[in-house]
Write a protein that holds these residues in place. Structure first.
Motif, PDB file in Angstrom:
ATOM      1  N   GLY A 218      46.291  20.623  49.368  1.00 37.08           N
ATOM      2  CA  GLY A 218      46.162  21.814  50.183  1.00 37.08           C
ATOM      3  C   GLY A 218      44.799  22.451  50.069  1.00 37.08           C
ATOM      4  N   GLY A 219      44.223  22.379  48.873  1.00 40.26           N
ATOM      5  CA  GLY A 219      42.869  22.874  48.690  1.00 40.26           C
ATOM      6  C   GLY A 219      42.721  24.371  48.830  1.00 40.26           C
ATOM      7  N   ASP A 220      43.750  25.156  48.530  1.00 40.50           N
ATOM      8  CA  ASP A 220      43.647  26.602  48.643  1.00 40.50           C
ATOM      9  C   ASP A 220      42.681  27.170  47.609  1.00 40.50           C
ATOM     10  N   ARG A 221      41.948  28.163  48.010  1.00 38.47           N
ATOM     11  CA  ARG A 221      41.170  28.969  47.068  1.00 38.47           C
ATOM     12  C   ARG A 221      41.998  30.221  46.803  1.00 38.47           C
ATOM     13  N   VAL A 222      42.424  30.405  45.574  1.00 43.21           N
ATOM     14  CA  VAL A 222      43.355  31.476  45.237  1.00 43.21           C
ATOM     15  C   VAL A 222      42.656  32.524  44.378  1.00 43.21           C
ATOM     16  N   GLU A 223      42.807  33.782  44.774  1.00 37.41           N
ATOM     17  CA  GLU A 223      42.310  34.905  43.983  1.00 37.41           C
ATOM     18  C   GLU A 223      43.490  35.660  43.391  1.00 37.41           C
ATOM     19  N   LEU A 224      43.383  36.028  42.121  1.00 36.02           N
ATOM     20  CA  LEU A 224      44.392  36.844  41.451  1.00 36.02           C
ATOM     21  C   LEU A 224      43.783  38.193  41.113  1.00 36.02           C
ATOM     22  N   HIS A 225      44.545  39.258  41.352  1.00 36.01           N
ATOM     23  CA  HIS A 225      44.078  40.607  41.056  1.00 36.01           C
ATOM     24  C   HIS A 225      45.189  41.382  40.345  1.00 36.01           C
ATOM     25  N   SER A 226      44.850  42.054  39.260  1.00 44.38           N
ATOM     26  CA  SER A 226      45.832  42.881  38.564  1.00 44.38           C
ATOM     27  C   SER A 226      46.006  44.198  39.311  1.00 44.38           C
ATOM     28  N   LEU A 227      47.197  44.786  39.171  1.00 40.20           N
ATOM     29  CA  LEU A 227      47.532  46.049  39.834  1.00 40.20           C
ATOM     30  C   LEU A 227      47.963  47.059  38.776  1.00 40.20           C
ATOM     31  N   GLY A 228      47.519  48.283  38.913  1.00 36.21           N
ATOM     32  CA  GLY A 228      47.896  49.329  37.972  1.00 36.21           C
ATOM     33  C   GLY A 228      46.681  50.128  37.549  1.00 36.21           C
ATOM     34  N   THR A 229      46.937  51.319  37.036  1.00 35.82           N
ATOM     35  CA  THR A 229      45.856  52.201  36.608  1.00 35.82           C
ATOM     36  C   THR A 229      45.688  52.239  35.102  1.00 35.82           C
ATOM     37  N   GLY A 230      46.642  51.682  34.365  1.00 29.75           N
ATOM     38  CA  GLY A 230      46.539  51.663  32.915  1.00 29.75           C
ATOM     39  C   GLY A 230      45.823  50.422  32.416  1.00 29.75           C
ATOM     40  N   ARG A 231      45.718  50.304  31.099  1.00 26.52           N
ATOM     41  CA  ARG A 231      45.062  49.137  30.514  1.00 26.52           C
ATOM     42  C   ARG A 231      45.887  47.877  30.697  1.00 26.52           C
ATOM     43  N   ARG A 232      47.217  48.023  30.726  1.00 25.88           N
ATOM     44  CA  ARG A 232      48.081  46.875  30.927  1.00 25.88           C
ATOM     45  C   ARG A 232      48.505  46.807  32.386  1.00 25.88           C
ATOM     46  N   PRO A 233      48.269  45.683  33.064  1.00 28.85           N
ATOM     47  CA  PRO A 233      48.657  45.575  34.478  1.00 28.85           C
ATOM     48  C   PRO A 233      50.165  45.724  34.644  1.00 28.85           C
ATOM     49  N   ARG A 234      50.549  46.365  35.729  1.00 23.61           N
ATOM     50  CA  ARG A 234      51.968  46.543  36.041  1.00 23.61           C
ATOM     51  C   ARG A 234      52.436  45.557  37.108  1.00 23.61           C
TER      52      ARG A 234
END
Length: 352
Positions: A218-234
């Protein structure tokens, strides 16, 4: 789209002529720069159309031109514009041969076309492209906001996937997959759980680019992004596309991150508030103040009971046996699974 050498050649006011490197005309031009230095490479960033008159060059010497053109190509220069009628009446054949040999597009600039006109044309095209990207980004932001208000998060993910011409996925705080858009992307998104887990170990905000999550080409280029305002992603957002994101697509992704972060934090705050409200209502009931409890709860928990009630807990003594197989008694009657295999249904009848 950004300006290309082909778009400049087709610009009716510039009157440019292609003398070499016709296969490279579709390359984007980042800027147009005039330089008469014998070696302008230290001042290049890549992606430029270099404009010269060969004031300090022996443009008729083949070896000099080969070295000159080779260095330009190595520095990422995408095209060379040569003004005729200034130092040379025509483009020297040594320069034409060197450009053709390196595959560098060579444009003949007529005397009546100043370099400034070419620079202005490139600048105007870049500005127009950026304006289109910003306008598209704002339109995407409006659509994503509407979906977030009406049908979050599934509607937002669907709108984002459409904007990117790809797919999007949302993961919860534990790294489990919550939703995907379109539905066919579920299998691809599920294979990213290990990458999401590694992202969760980093302080927020964090992002990462990973390869294709499947092995079917498939050759997808995948981006991951954390969500949340604290130090630990929610939560975490994943977006998969066939190519790197452009300016408009980047605007859409950033808008989605902001909206999903807001939704996540709001849900967390509402959940905490509901817990505090539920505890307060329970204290009022235990204190014998049902009217106050009913007024505080409103319709949040449905109708509160007016009279005291009893709770019965029935439990099998063996987890390996069917409920009631040990002839447990309720009200003096044996309790066992009914014809439908539902012991709770018989329990309700016995209690009544």
């Amino acid at each position: 789209m950004p300006p290309t050498l082909a778009s400049l050649v087709h610009h009716s006011a510039l009157k440019l002529t292609v003398r070499a490197g016709t296969d490279g005309l579709d390359v984007p031009v980042r800027w147009a720069h005039a330089s008469e230095l014998a070696d302008p490479v230290p001042y290049m960033e890549g992606g430029e159309l270099l404009l010269i008159t060969a004031l300090k060059l022996d443009a008729e010497d083949p070896e000099t031109m080969r070295r000159y053109v080779k260095r330009l190509v190595g520095a990422g220069v995408v095209g060379l514009g040569f003004a005729v009628g200034v130092n040379y009446e025509d483009v020297p054949e040594a320069l034409v041969d060197a450009a053709e040999g390196e595959g560098l597009p060579l444009l003949e600039v007529p005397r009546r076309t100043p370099f400034l006109a070419i620079s202005k044309a490139v600048s105007a095209a870049i500005a127009a492209d950026q304006y289109r990207a910003v306008t598209a980004g704002f339109a995407a932001q409006r659509e994503l906001t509407k979906q977030a208000l009406n049908d979050a998060p599934e509607g937002l993910l669907a709108a984002l996937a459409t904007q990117l011409d790809g797919w999007a996925a949302l993961y919860d705080a534990s790294g489990a997959l919550v939703a995907t858009a379109p539905e066919w992307a579920g299998r691809r998104a599920a294979r990213l759980t290990a990458d999401v887990e590694r992202l969760r170990e980093r302080p927020a905000p964090a992002s990462a680019v990973v390869g294709s999550p499947d092995g079917d080409g498939g050759g997808d280029r995948v981006e991951l992004h954390s969500l949340g305002t604290g130090r630990r992603p929610r939560a975490a957002l994943a977006v998969g596309t066939a190519a790197a994101l452009g300016t408009a697509e980047r605007y859409a992704v950033h808008s989605a991150i902001a909206l999903l972060t807001l939704t996540t934090e709001r849900s967390r705050s509402l959940h905490a508030a509901e817990q505090r409200l539920g505890a307060a209502v329970l204290r009022m009931l235990l204190a014998g103040e049902p009217d106050h409890a009913r007024a505080v709860a409103g319709d949040l928990y449905g109708e509160l009971l007016d009279a005291p009630f009893r709770m019965i807990l029935a439990e099998s003594t063996s987890a390996s046996k069917p409920f009631g197989a040990d002839a447990s008694l309720v009200a003096g009657r044996p309790l066992s699974a009914d014809a439908d295999g539902d012991p709770l249904g018989q329990l309700a009848e016995v209690v009544e």
